[in-house]
Design a protein around this motif. Structure first.
Motif, PDB file in Angstrom:
ATOM      1  N   THR A  25       0.819  -0.943   0.319  1.00 35.89           N
ATOM      2  CA  THR A  25       0.195  -0.331   0.311  1.00 35.89           C
ATOM      3  C   THR A  25       0.726   1.471   0.064  1.00 35.89           C
ATOM      4  N   THR A  26       1.833   0.931   0.988  1.00 34.46           N
ATOM      5  CA  THR A  26       2.526   2.338   0.811  1.00 34.46           C
ATOM      6  C   THR A  26       3.908   2.703  -0.263  1.00 34.46           C
ATOM      7  N   MET A  27       3.834   1.582  -0.988  1.00 35.46           N
ATOM      8  CA  MET A  27       4.239   2.009  -2.533  1.00 35.46           C
ATOM      9  C   MET A  27       3.282   2.166  -4.016  1.00 35.46           C
ATOM     10  N   LYS A  28       2.311   2.057  -3.686  1.00 40.29           N
ATOM     11  CA  LYS A  28       0.910   2.517  -4.612  1.00 40.29           C
ATOM     12  C   LYS A  28       1.043   4.123  -4.616  1.00 40.29           C
ATOM     13  N   TYR A  29       1.560   4.641  -3.005  1.00 46.29           N
ATOM     14  CA  TYR A  29       0.751   6.158  -3.356  1.00 46.29           C
ATOM     15  C   TYR A  29       2.293   7.371  -3.125  1.00 46.29           C
ATOM     16  N   TRP A  30       3.713   6.091  -3.082  1.00 44.03           N
ATOM     17  CA  TRP A  30       4.543   6.411  -3.271  1.00 44.03           C
ATOM     18  C   TRP A  30       4.796   6.419  -5.244  1.00 44.03           C
ATOM     19  N   ASN A  31       4.391   6.149  -5.164  1.00 45.08           N
ATOM     20  CA  ASN A  31       4.646   5.494  -6.579  1.00 45.08           C
ATOM     21  C   ASN A  31       3.954   7.065  -7.617  1.00 45.08           C
ATOM     22  N   PHE A  32       2.614   7.207  -6.589  1.00 43.51           N
ATOM     23  CA  PHE A  32       2.002   8.787  -7.367  1.00 43.51           C
ATOM     24  C   PHE A  32       3.003   9.436  -8.152  1.00 43.51           C
ATOM     25  N   GLY A  33       4.503  10.363  -7.623  1.00 45.11           N
ATOM     26  CA  GLY A  33       5.074  11.434  -7.167  1.00 45.11           C
ATOM     27  C   GLY A  33       6.240  10.456  -8.163  1.00 45.11           C
ATOM     28  N   SER A  34       7.230  11.495  -8.280  1.00 44.02           N
ATOM     29  CA  SER A  34       8.930  10.867  -8.609  1.00 44.02           C
ATOM     30  C   SER A  34      10.163   9.976  -7.666  1.00 44.02           C
ATOM     31  N   THR A  35       9.607  10.217  -6.683  1.00 46.15           N
ATOM     32  CA  THR A  35      10.298   9.979  -5.542  1.00 46.15           C
ATOM     33  C   THR A  35       9.876   9.073  -4.531  1.00 46.15           C
ATOM     34  N   GLN A  36      10.758   7.866  -3.623  1.00 45.95           N
ATOM     35  CA  GLN A  36      10.691   6.979  -3.059  1.00 45.95           C
ATOM     36  C   GLN A  36      12.092   7.365  -1.684  1.00 45.95           C
ATOM     37  N   PRO A  37      10.681   6.619  -0.381  1.00 44.62           N
ATOM     38  CA  PRO A  37      11.567   6.486   0.632  1.00 44.62           C
ATOM     39  C   PRO A  37      13.045   5.673   0.336  1.00 44.62           C
ATOM     40  N   ARG A  38      13.599   6.303   1.484  1.00 46.83           N
ATOM     41  CA  ARG A  38      14.853   6.134   1.946  1.00 46.83           C
ATOM     42  C   ARG A  38      14.520   4.598   3.091  1.00 46.83           C
ATOM     43  N   VAL A  39      14.433   3.343   2.785  1.00 43.51           N
ATOM     44  CA  VAL A  39      14.311   2.409   3.788  1.00 43.51           C
ATOM     45  C   VAL A  39      15.073   2.087   4.537  1.00 43.51           C
ATOM     46  N   LYS A  40      14.627   1.917   5.735  1.00 38.79           N
ATOM     47  CA  LYS A  40      15.883   1.667   6.670  1.00 38.79           C
ATOM     48  C   LYS A  40      15.377   0.304   7.063  1.00 38.79           C
ATOM     49  N   LEU A  41      14.593   0.391   7.302  1.00 42.23           N
ATOM     50  CA  LEU A  41      13.951  -0.604   8.461  1.00 42.23           C
ATOM     51  C   LEU A  41      12.891  -1.800   7.507  1.00 42.23           C
ATOM     52  N   ARG A  42      12.845  -2.701   7.693  1.00 40.10           N
ATOM     53  CA  ARG A  42      10.792  -3.269   7.358  1.00 40.10           C
ATOM     54  C   ARG A  42      10.912  -4.253   8.505  1.00 40.10           C
ATOM     55  N   THR A  43       9.586  -3.764   9.340  1.00 45.35           N
ATOM     56  CA  THR A  43       9.507  -4.901  10.096  1.00 45.35           C
ATOM     57  C   THR A  43       7.075  -4.994  10.186  1.00 45.35           C
ATOM     58  N   SER A  44       7.323  -6.446  11.258  1.00 46.95           N
ATOM     59  CA  SER A  44       5.600  -6.445  10.744  1.00 46.95           C
ATOM     60  C   SER A  44       5.401  -6.363  12.309  1.00 46.95           C
ATOM     61  N   SER A  45       6.238  -5.590  13.389  1.00 50.67           N
ATOM     62  CA  SER A  45       5.816  -5.360  14.332  1.00 50.67           C
ATOM     63  C   SER A  45       5.487  -3.305  14.798  1.00 50.67           C
ATOM     64  N   ILE A  46       4.380  -3.073  14.769  1.00 51.05           N
ATOM     65  CA  ILE A  46       3.343  -1.656  14.361  1.00 51.05           C
ATOM     66  C   ILE A  46       4.264  -1.381  15.993  1.00 51.05           C
ATOM     67  N   GLU A  47       4.332  -1.876  17.109  1.00 46.69           N
ATOM     68  CA  GLU A  47       4.683  -1.104  17.705  1.00 46.69           C
ATOM     69  C   GLU A  47       6.696  -0.652  17.947  1.00 46.69           C
ATOM     70  N   ALA A  48       7.093  -1.441  17.319  1.00 50.19           N
ATOM     71  CA  ALA A  48       8.558  -1.568  16.650  1.00 50.19           C
ATOM     72  C   ALA A  48       9.164  -0.357  16.297  1.00 50.19           C
ATOM     73  N   VAL A  49       7.605   0.161  14.981  1.00 42.48           N
ATOM     74  CA  VAL A  49       7.607   1.039  14.485  1.00 42.48           C
ATOM     75  C   VAL A  49       7.162   2.084  15.461  1.00 42.48           C
ATOM     76  N   ARG A  50       6.743   2.338  15.727  1.00 43.22           N
ATOM     77  CA  ARG A  50       6.526   3.452  17.001  1.00 43.22           C
ATOM     78  C   ARG A  50       7.778   3.430  17.970  1.00 43.22           C
ATOM     79  N   SER A  51       7.863   2.495  18.167  1.00 45.36           N
ATOM     80  CA  SER A  51       9.453   2.952  19.116  1.00 45.36           C
ATOM     81  C   SER A  51      10.550   3.517  18.679  1.00 45.36           C
ATOM     82  N   ILE A  52      10.727   2.935  17.325  1.00 48.39           N
ATOM     83  CA  ILE A  52      11.906   3.869  16.467  1.00 48.39           C
ATOM     84  C   ILE A  52      11.714   5.001  15.721  1.00 48.39           C
ATOM     85  N   VAL A  53      10.715   4.990  15.745  1.00 51.90           N
ATOM     86  CA  VAL A  53       9.776   7.073  15.535  1.00 51.90           C
ATOM     87  C   VAL A  53      10.107   7.928  16.391  1.00 51.90           C
ATOM     88  N   ALA A  54       9.925   7.149  18.003  1.00 51.80           N
ATOM     89  CA  ALA A  54       9.970   8.008  18.676  1.00 51.80           C
ATOM     90  C   ALA A  54      10.459   8.126  18.691  1.00 51.80           C
TER      91      ALA A  54
END
Length: 301
Positions: free
Chosen positions: A202-231
């Motif tokens: 889903t993320t890549m679908k809306y990124w593909n609308f533009g000419s840029t791509q995300p600089r992905v540092k980490l892929r994870t299935s854990s929402i809590e991991a995302v929350r902590s890493i961002v915070a």
């Protein structure tokens, strides 16, 4: 202390901003501010620390938030008391997915148990493909899923709620005070990619609308991991309000900002096999969710 004050307090705690709480409650910002001040005066303690980035709960505020959830749940039950014996009996097999069962269903399962005490609701958590296959093979009566991901033409679906997606940032981030952030600016940041429930696709679908791509540092299935890493300032992400909480497990602040352009919402709803005659238990679930989300129609009408 009254219902209104607690409701406004919880909305502010969950969104982290008076303006967003007022928007969600469809009231003025001054009404929210007044209610919080009244609550703090009555309790003789500060519930929030006011910062340039929003409202951060104090320790007293955190304690009150937990109690407020209990109080508001009980009040909701009292307001919505109905005859406990609904007459619906038997078993209903319900398929669902990780995000829905974790962030949407628990509250509703409790209400359904009170409304239909003789209905045996059996939940099965699966990925979308398995949910769709199970509906088509009649292994499940109905599914509660991310309808924004359902594409199979052999299934019918109905969306109950649409959850906006926003940019998540750590408190104090250089982009946190902007009204909106375009994807070129987001592309300059390390991106934390959630993978559960097809979030990466889903993320890549809306990124593909533009000419840029995300600089992905980490892929994870854990929402809590995302929350902590961002915070903790190690990256940013774009996720829905349904899974948003204003702080991480360590108690660090997360703020949200609109994206420019806005990205598609994450939609939650019901799905079933096209043309299928729903069982009485499935109809009971359908009717409950339609009524809960302010629909005027039910399958029985």
């Amino acid at each position: 202390m009254n219902f209104r004050q607690l409701k406004y307090f919880v909305a502010t705690a969950e969104t982290g901003q008076v303006s967003r709480a007022a928007n969600e409650l469809s009231i003025s910002q001054s009404s929210v501010t007044t209610a919080i001040r009244e609550l703090e005066a009555e309790m003789d303690t500060e519930l929030f620390t006011r910062t340039s980035h929003g409202m951060e709960l104090t320790q007293s505020g955190r304690e009150l938030l937990g109690l407020s959830y209990d109080i508001l749940t009980k009040l909701d039950e009292a307001v919505n008391i109905r005859e406990r014996s609904s007459g619906v009996t038997g078993r209903v097999l319900v398929a669902t997915t990780y995000t829905v069962i974790g962030y949407f269903l628990p509250y509703h399962l409790g209400r359904l148990a009170r409304l239909h005490p003789n209905l045996d609701i059996q939940l099965h958590e699966l990925n979308r493909e398995a949910v769709e296959e199970g509906l088509l093979s009649n292994r499940f009566d109905i599914a509660i899923v991310l309808t924004s991901n359902v594409m199979n033409p052999e299934l019918e679906s109905e969306t109950l709620m649409r959850s906006p997606r926003r940019l998540w940032l750590p408190q104090g981030h250089r982009l946190a005070n902007l009204r909106s952030v375009d994807f070129k600016e987001i592309a300059d940041e390390d991106y934390i990619m959630l993978t559960v429930d097809e979030a990466a696709n889903t993320t890549m679908k809306y990124w593909n609308f533009g000419s840029t791509q995300p600089r992905v540092k980490l892929r994870t299935s854990s929402i809590e991991a995302v929350r902590s890493i961002v915070a903790n300032g190690q990256g940013v992400t774009v996720l829905s309000d349904m899974v948003y909480r204003p702080w991480s497990l360590e108690g660090k602040r997360i703020v949200t900002v609109e994206t420019d352009p806005p990205v598609p919402t994450m939609d939650v709803g019901l799905a079933w096999r096209r043309g299928a005659e729903l069982s009485p238990g499935a109809v009971a679930l359908y009717d409950y969710f339609r009524l809960t989300f302010d629909s005027s129609l039910t399958l029985n009408s």
